[in-house]
Design an enzyme around this catalytic site. Structure first.
Site, mmCIF file in Angstrom:
data_model
loop_
_atom_site.group_PDB
_atom_site.id
_atom_site.type_symbol
_atom_site.label_atom_id
_atom_site.label_comp_id
_atom_site.label_asym_id
_atom_site.label_seq_id
_atom_site.Cartn_x
_atom_site.Cartn_y
_atom_site.Cartn_z
ATOM 1 N N SER A 65 0.831 -1.209 0.000
ATOM 2 C CA SER A 65 0.000 0.000 0.000
ATOM 3 C C SER A 65 0.863 1.255 0.000
ATOM 4 O O SER A 65 2.011 1.243 0.441
ATOM 5 C CB SER A 65 -0.915 0.031 1.226
ATOM 6 O OG SER A 65 -1.752 -1.085 1.274
ATOM 7 N N GLN A 66 0.243 2.334 -0.469
ATOM 8 C CA GLN A 66 0.880 3.652 -0.446
ATOM 9 C C GLN A 66 1.158 4.031 1.023
ATOM 10 O O GLN A 66 0.301 3.791 1.885
ATOM 11 C CB GLN A 66 -0.131 4.620 -1.060
ATOM 12 C CG GLN A 66 0.375 5.974 -1.362
ATOM 13 C CD GLN A 66 -0.760 6.894 -1.812
ATOM 14 O OE1 GLN A 66 -1.899 6.480 -1.961
ATOM 15 N NE2 GLN A 66 -0.425 8.139 -2.011
#
Ligand code: SAH
Length: 235
Positions: A65-66
């Protein structure tokens, strides 16, 4: 063995500044992002991208994930409010690279905690296990003993270690009561779920609080894009 150089540490400082600008305030979350070397969780070809605020491929069509998203979900879990004399039990659905798991463990470093993280894909599960073990060789990080990595279908939760204080879902969750039912049943009263809920393309970050056996309070936050939840209750 990978190294965590001053350059990496400097890049993490810049990333934390960027995340603060985007609205993250929780000091424990920011400290964890500053401490955990994200480049350990990515293939070496991606090293120069590790401290950009972006999601990246980790194999099996899945992504790490970011960083902003990791920070956002971690902040919504409200871990700093937890009474330190109890053991905080967290369930994560979607280990992926193990980065979010490491961030949670780092946030919980000074309290008693048990973190269970579930991954659907065997090879991602094995890889995350290895990555987290390697990380522990640096003693300044969290205690690996408090982490239980399991390879199974997390769409049904994980009954063995329940009930949980917090459940964090890092895959897009279908907007149907069916998908959330089992997780709710494995949550303590007062416990919370943070999950991106919607369709395959776009999801709304939701936080659910279990008020009593029958009452769930829902709060909705911003829009996000996650890879879809697989398994029985997934897409
Ligand atoms: N938290 C991860 C991001 C993971 S992406 C990180 O920090 O790297 C979502 C992950 O959820 C993928 O690895 C995917 O394989 C996993 N996943 C999807 N459906 C699942 C399910 N039903 N049970 C367990 N893991 C699942």
């Amino acid at each position: 063995m990978q190294k965590d150089t001053y350059k990496h540490q400097g890049l993490r400082r810049q990333l934390v500044d960027e995340i603060i600008e985007m609205g993250i305030k929780d000091q424990q979350v920011l400290n964890a992002i500053l401490t955990i070397p994200r480049h350990f969780f990515m293939d070496s070809a991606f090293l120069e991208h590790a401290y950009q605020n972006k999601a990246f491929a980790i194999g099996e069509g899945q992504t790490i994930s970011q960083p902003y998203t990791v920070a956002y979900q971690s902040e919504l879990l409200n871990i700093q409010e937890f009474e330190s004399n109890k053991t905080l039990k967290i369930l994560e659905i979607g280990t992926g690279s193990g980065y979010q798991t490491a961030i949670l463990a780092e946030i919980c470093k000074n309290i008693k905690s048990q973190i269970t993280s579930i991954e659907f894909h065997e090879n991602l599960h094995q890889k995350a296990k290895q990555t987290l073990k390697n990380l522990i060789k640096y003693s300044k990080y969290f205690d690996f003993q408090s982490i239980d990595l399991v390879c199974t279908d997390g769409s049904k939760g994980y009954l063995q270690n329940s009930p949980y204080d917090k459940i964090i879902v890092t895959a897009a969750t279908p907007n149907s009561p069916q998908a959330l039912k089992e997780w709710f049943s494995q949550l303590k009263i007062g416990g919370q779920i943070v999950a991106p809920v919607g369709n395959r393309k776009i999801q709304i970050m939701c936080r659910y609080t279990k008020k009593d056996e029958k009452t769930i309070e829902q709060e909705s936050f911003g829009g996000f894009r996650f890879v879809p939840l697989l398994g029985e209750k997934g897409f």
